[in-house]
Design a protein around this motif. Structure first.
Motif, PDB file in Angstrom:
ATOM      1  N   PHE A  75      41.477  34.832 -35.101  1.00  0.00           N
ATOM      2  CA  PHE A  75      42.745  34.157 -34.869  1.00  0.00           C
ATOM      3  C   PHE A  75      42.629  33.130 -33.740  1.00  0.00           C
ATOM      4  O   PHE A  75      43.117  32.003 -33.855  1.00  0.00           O
ATOM      5  CB  PHE A  75      43.813  35.192 -34.524  1.00  0.00           C
ATOM      6  N   ILE A  76      41.978  33.504 -32.653  1.00  0.00           N
ATOM      7  CA  ILE A  76      41.899  32.633 -31.482  1.00  0.00           C
ATOM      8  C   ILE A  76      41.144  31.342 -31.794  1.00  0.00           C
ATOM      9  O   ILE A  76      41.539  30.252 -31.365  1.00  0.00           O
ATOM     10  CB  ILE A  76      41.236  33.375 -30.301  1.00  0.00           C
ATOM     11  N   PHE A  77      40.065  31.442 -32.555  1.00  0.00           N
ATOM     12  CA  PHE A  77      39.171  30.300 -32.736  1.00  0.00           C
ATOM     13  C   PHE A  77      39.337  29.576 -34.076  1.00  0.00           C
ATOM     14  O   PHE A  77      38.656  28.575 -34.311  1.00  0.00           O
ATOM     15  CB  PHE A  77      37.715  30.758 -32.583  1.00  0.00           C
ATOM     16  N   GLU A  78      40.236  30.044 -34.926  1.00  0.00           N
ATOM     17  CA  GLU A  78      40.368  29.482 -36.267  1.00  0.00           C
ATOM     18  C   GLU A  78      40.795  28.008 -36.268  1.00  0.00           C
ATOM     19  O   GLU A  78      40.154  27.162 -36.884  1.00  0.00           O
ATOM     20  CB  GLU A  78      41.387  30.313 -37.062  1.00  0.00           C
ATOM     21  N   ILE A  79      41.882  27.696 -35.586  1.00  0.00           N
ATOM     22  CA  ILE A  79      42.398  26.323 -35.598  1.00  0.00           C
ATOM     23  C   ILE A  79      41.429  25.351 -34.938  1.00  0.00           C
ATOM     24  O   ILE A  79      41.108  24.300 -35.521  1.00  0.00           O
ATOM     25  CB  ILE A  79      43.791  26.256 -34.949  1.00  0.00           C
ATOM     26  N   PRO A  80      40.920  25.648 -33.718  1.00  0.00           N
ATOM     27  CA  PRO A  80      39.940  24.727 -33.128  1.00  0.00           C
ATOM     28  C   PRO A  80      38.729  24.510 -34.023  1.00  0.00           C
ATOM     29  O   PRO A  80      38.216  23.396 -34.136  1.00  0.00           O
ATOM     30  CB  PRO A  80      39.540  25.418 -31.819  1.00  0.00           C
ATOM     31  N   SER A  81      38.285  25.568 -34.683  1.00  0.00           N
ATOM     32  CA  SER A  81      37.104  25.463 -35.543  1.00  0.00           C
ATOM     33  C   SER A  81      37.340  24.493 -36.690  1.00  0.00           C
ATOM     34  O   SER A  81      36.493  23.644 -36.989  1.00  0.00           O
ATOM     35  CB  SER A  81      36.726  26.846 -36.091  1.00  0.00           C
ATOM     36  N   ASN A  82      38.510  24.584 -37.342  1.00  0.00           N
ATOM     37  CA  ASN A  82      38.759  23.722 -38.490  1.00  0.00           C
ATOM     38  C   ASN A  82      38.974  22.264 -38.078  1.00  0.00           C
ATOM     39  O   ASN A  82      38.582  21.342 -38.794  1.00  0.00           O
ATOM     40  CB  ASN A  82      39.972  24.224 -39.279  1.00  0.00           C
ATOM     41  N   ILE A  83      39.580  22.060 -36.928  1.00  0.00           N
ATOM     42  CA  ILE A  83      39.760  20.692 -36.438  1.00  0.00           C
ATOM     43  C   ILE A  83      38.407  20.076 -36.089  1.00  0.00           C
ATOM     44  O   ILE A  83      38.150  18.899 -36.380  1.00  0.00           O
ATOM     45  CB  ILE A  83      40.715  20.681 -35.229  1.00  0.00           C
ATOM     46  N   ILE A  84      37.521  20.872 -35.480  1.00  0.00           N
ATOM     47  CA  ILE A  84      36.171  20.379 -35.183  1.00  0.00           C
ATOM     48  C   ILE A  84      35.438  20.030 -36.474  1.00  0.00           C
ATOM     49  O   ILE A  84      34.755  19.008 -36.573  1.00  0.00           O
ATOM     50  CB  ILE A  84      35.380  21.427 -34.367  1.00  0.00           C
ATOM     51  N   LEU A  85      35.582  20.891 -37.504  1.00  0.00           N
ATOM     52  CA  LEU A  85      34.943  20.616 -38.801  1.00  0.00           C
ATOM     53  C   LEU A  85      35.407  19.278 -39.358  1.00  0.00           C
ATOM     54  O   LEU A  85      34.602  18.483 -39.857  1.00  0.00           O
ATOM     55  CB  LEU A  85      35.252  21.747 -39.776  1.00  0.00           C
ATOM     56  N   HIS A  86      36.704  19.021 -39.268  1.00  0.00           N
ATOM     57  CA  HIS A  86      37.248  17.765 -39.790  1.00  0.00           C
ATOM     58  C   HIS A  86      36.665  16.561 -39.044  1.00  0.00           C
ATOM     59  O   HIS A  86      36.465  15.498 -39.626  1.00  0.00           O
ATOM     60  CB  HIS A  86      38.773  17.779 -39.659  1.00  0.00           C
ATOM     61  N   ARG A  87      36.341  16.757 -37.754  1.00  0.00           N
ATOM     62  CA  ARG A  87      35.872  15.638 -36.937  1.00  0.00           C
ATOM     63  C   ARG A  87      34.355  15.442 -37.009  1.00  0.00           C
ATOM     64  O   ARG A  87      33.877  14.304 -37.041  1.00  0.00           O
ATOM     65  CB  ARG A  87      36.297  15.851 -35.477  1.00  0.00           C
ATOM     66  N   VAL A  88      33.587  16.517 -37.016  1.00  0.00           N
ATOM     67  CA  VAL A  88      32.123  16.376 -36.962  1.00  0.00           C
ATOM     68  C   VAL A  88      31.472  16.451 -38.335  1.00  0.00           C
ATOM     69  O   VAL A  88      30.295  16.110 -38.486  1.00  0.00           O
ATOM     70  CB  VAL A  88      31.484  17.427 -36.019  1.00  0.00           C
ATOM     71  N   GLY A  89      32.230  16.905 -39.346  1.00  0.00           N
ATOM     72  CA  GLY A  89      31.669  17.011 -40.690  1.00  0.00           C
ATOM     73  C   GLY A  89      31.425  18.453 -41.095  1.00  0.00           C
ATOM     74  O   GLY A  89      31.051  19.296 -40.274  1.00  0.00           O
ATOM     75  N   ALA A  90      31.644  18.716 -42.386  1.00  0.00           N
ATOM     76  CA  ALA A  90      31.550  20.077 -42.905  1.00  0.00           C
ATOM     77  C   ALA A  90      30.130  20.621 -42.836  1.00  0.00           C
ATOM     78  O   ALA A  90      29.912  21.792 -42.529  1.00  0.00           O
ATOM     79  CB  ALA A  90      32.061  20.119 -44.345  1.00  0.00           C
ATOM     80  N   LYS A  91      29.148  19.782 -43.126  1.00  0.00           N
ATOM     81  CA  LYS A  91      27.759  20.265 -43.209  1.00  0.00           C
ATOM     82  C   LYS A  91      27.307  20.900 -41.902  1.00  0.00           C
ATOM     83  O   LYS A  91      26.836  22.046 -41.878  1.00  0.00           O
ATOM     84  CB  LYS A  91      26.844  19.102 -43.599  1.00  0.00           C
ATOM     85  N   LEU A  92      27.447  20.182 -40.811  1.00  0.00           N
ATOM     86  CA  LEU A  92      26.990  20.684 -39.511  1.00  0.00           C
ATOM     87  C   LEU A  92      27.775  21.907 -39.085  1.00  0.00           C
ATOM     88  O   LEU A  92      27.202  22.902 -38.614  1.00  0.00           O
ATOM     89  CB  LEU A  92      27.117  19.573 -38.462  1.00  0.00           C
ATOM     90  N   TRP A  93      29.101  21.862 -39.272  1.00  0.00           N
ATOM     91  CA  TRP A  93      29.920  22.937 -38.710  1.00  0.00           C
ATOM     92  C   TRP A  93      29.835  24.217 -39.537  1.00  0.00           C
ATOM     93  O   TRP A  93      29.815  25.315 -38.980  1.00  0.00           O
ATOM     94  CB  TRP A  93      31.367  22.487 -38.567  1.00  0.00           C
ATOM     95  N   ILE A  94      29.774  24.108 -40.858  1.00  0.00           N
ATOM     96  CA  ILE A  94      29.613  25.310 -41.678  1.00  0.00           C
ATOM     97  C   ILE A  94      28.263  25.968 -41.403  1.00  0.00           C
ATOM     98  O   ILE A  94      28.150  27.198 -41.347  1.00  0.00           O
ATOM     99  CB  ILE A  94      29.783  24.974 -43.176  1.00  0.00           C
TER     100      ILE A  94
END
Length: 439
Positions: A75-94
């Motif tokens: 819960f704590i890290f879900e929103i920041p994680s998805n926003i980072i994914l949108h900014r840096v790209g799905a490949k790197l973040w997944i």
């Protein structure tokens, strides 16, 4: 001589269908494998419980809390994680998500006491945060609205597949490897299901592309077709920034509904082996095999419900009636918890409802969210919903400690699942209940 409009239309349709088949086969099977191991690492604790609870001296309430605390980190890290994914790209973040949670899951084999059990479960939740909503967001980069229920369903069959193959694999590992190298079967379970996740995370870097424009395996014509379809969807969305998403009442409505839905899902996920054991089945291997039945039923239902929903462009009744069936299944599982055959049938009905509905549910947020709003809004809905993973496993465990029976916990889960169905059927906002276009 010029081709007739009918022939051109048929040719264009065939080209479009071929293009979507191409990207589906490129992306979806690989992500299914990734999600299967994600689900293994999330729920293998339910099978490990059969051995580790005695080894570590955990009460049912302590186990329930350990299962639940995963979702606090999530819960704590879900929103920041998805926003980072949108900014840096799905490949790197997944890739980052999978490698880090694979390491944390493997380390569970070293747990020796209740405290470290809690700590590592929290870390696993924190490192996995953003994976599912990240994939849902990723699909919005490739597939238009009228195709998403089917695509979500194909992808989310990985939940059912993991349940079908996960039980027998867990039973085999815990039986076959028990005592090897001086380690218990549950220790081997965490290790042998954690390491493949790390390897898959590294393969993400080689296989996935961040978006249509970066896919070298698509032709210029294919890219143009796909991007035009996506752009038409995005032009109809209402919210475009994360603050816009938060301000939308429908975001909060869907978050609450999803919370109730996931209380139903995780009540099944974390207690299914124990519920089967309560009927008189003792062998871990037999429990593992029987646990495949509800998940297999859910997988079939998931695909059928999603196909019907896309075919008619209808979401409210497909989603609401599915959740209603899940609630009825929980009531029956509480009533007949001592009879193996009836209990398995009732749990299968619950699984059909609470798992079969998921692909249709995830067609709703992109109807009013796009851009950063989609990244943050989908993550917000998912993170609030996953608080159900904190509530229901602990609740069932606490009720079982106090009463010696899981029936009361099952009735409580049935109640919130039925409440979710009523909210969907009779209170779903008009902005997202309208039919999607059917082509």
């Amino acid at each position: 001589m010029t081709a007739s409009p009918g022939l051109l239309s048929a040719s264009s349709k065939a080209f479009e269908e071929a293009t979507y088949r191409k990207i589906t086969w490129r992306i979806i099977p690989f992500l299914i494998v990734c999600f299967i191991f994600a689900y293994f690492d999330r729920v293998n604790i339910s099978f490990a419980k059969l051995q580790m609870q005695g080894d570590l001296g955990l009460s049912d309430a302590a186990y329930g809390f350990g299962a639940s605390i995963f979702f606090i980190g999530y819960f704590i890290f879900e929103i920041p994680s998805n926003i980072i994914l949108h900014r840096v790209g799905a490949k790197l973040w997944i890739a980052r998500i999978m490698v880090s949670w694979g390491i944390a899951s493997s380390l569970l084999m070293l747990v020796e006491n209740e405290t470290w059990f809690y700590v590592l479960r929290f870390i696993i939740g924190a490192t996995e945060a953003g994976f599912l909503p990240g994939i849902i967001l990723y699909f919005t980069y490739w597939f238009p609205a009228q195709r998403r229920a089917r695509i979500n369903a194909i992808f989310m069959t990985s939940i059912a597949i993991s349940g079908v193959v996960g039980g027998p694999i867990a039973g085999f590992i815990m039986t076959r490897f028990a005592g090897v190298n001086g380690w218990a079967g549950w220790q081997w379970l965490f290790l042998l299901e954690g390491v493949p996740t790390i390897v898959l995370g590294l393969l993400v870097l080689l296989w996935l592309d961040d978006n249509i424009g970066k896919a070298k395996w698509l032709s210029t014509e294919e890219k143009t077709l796909l991007q035009d379809n996506i752009d038409r969807d995005r032009s109809a969305a209402v919210a475009h920034s994360f603050l816009d998403a938060v301000k939308q009442p429908v975001t909060i409505f869907l978050s609450v509904v999803y919370l109730f839905m996931l209380m139903g899902l995780y009540g099944l996920t974390f207690w299914l082996p124990q519920l089967i054991k309560n009927t008189g089945v003792a062998s871990p291997m037999t429990i593992g095999l029987l646990s495949t039945i509800p998940y297999a039923a859910a997988g079939i239902a998931m695909v059928l419900i999603a196909r019907s929903s896309d075919r008619h462009g209808e979401r409210r009744w497909h989603l609401g009636l599915s959740v209603l069936v899940g609630g009825i299944g929980y009531v029956l599982s509480g009533l007949f918890g001592d009879h193996t055959a009836i209990a398995i049938a009732a749990l299968s009905l619950a699984a059909v409802g609470v798992i079969g509905c998921l692909p249709v549910f995830w067609t709703l947020p992109p109807k009013f969210l796009s851009g950063s709003a989609a990244a943050g809004g989908i993550a917000l809905i998912n993170s609030i919903g996953n608080l159900g993973g904190i509530i229901s496993p602990y609740m069932v465990g606490k009720v079982r400690d106090v009463t010696g029976s899981t029936a009361g916990g099952l009735y409580a889960i049935a109640a919130v699942t039925l409440l979710a169905a009523l909210l969907i059927l009779f209170a779903l906002p008009r902005s997202i209940s309208e039919k999607d276009p059917v082509h």
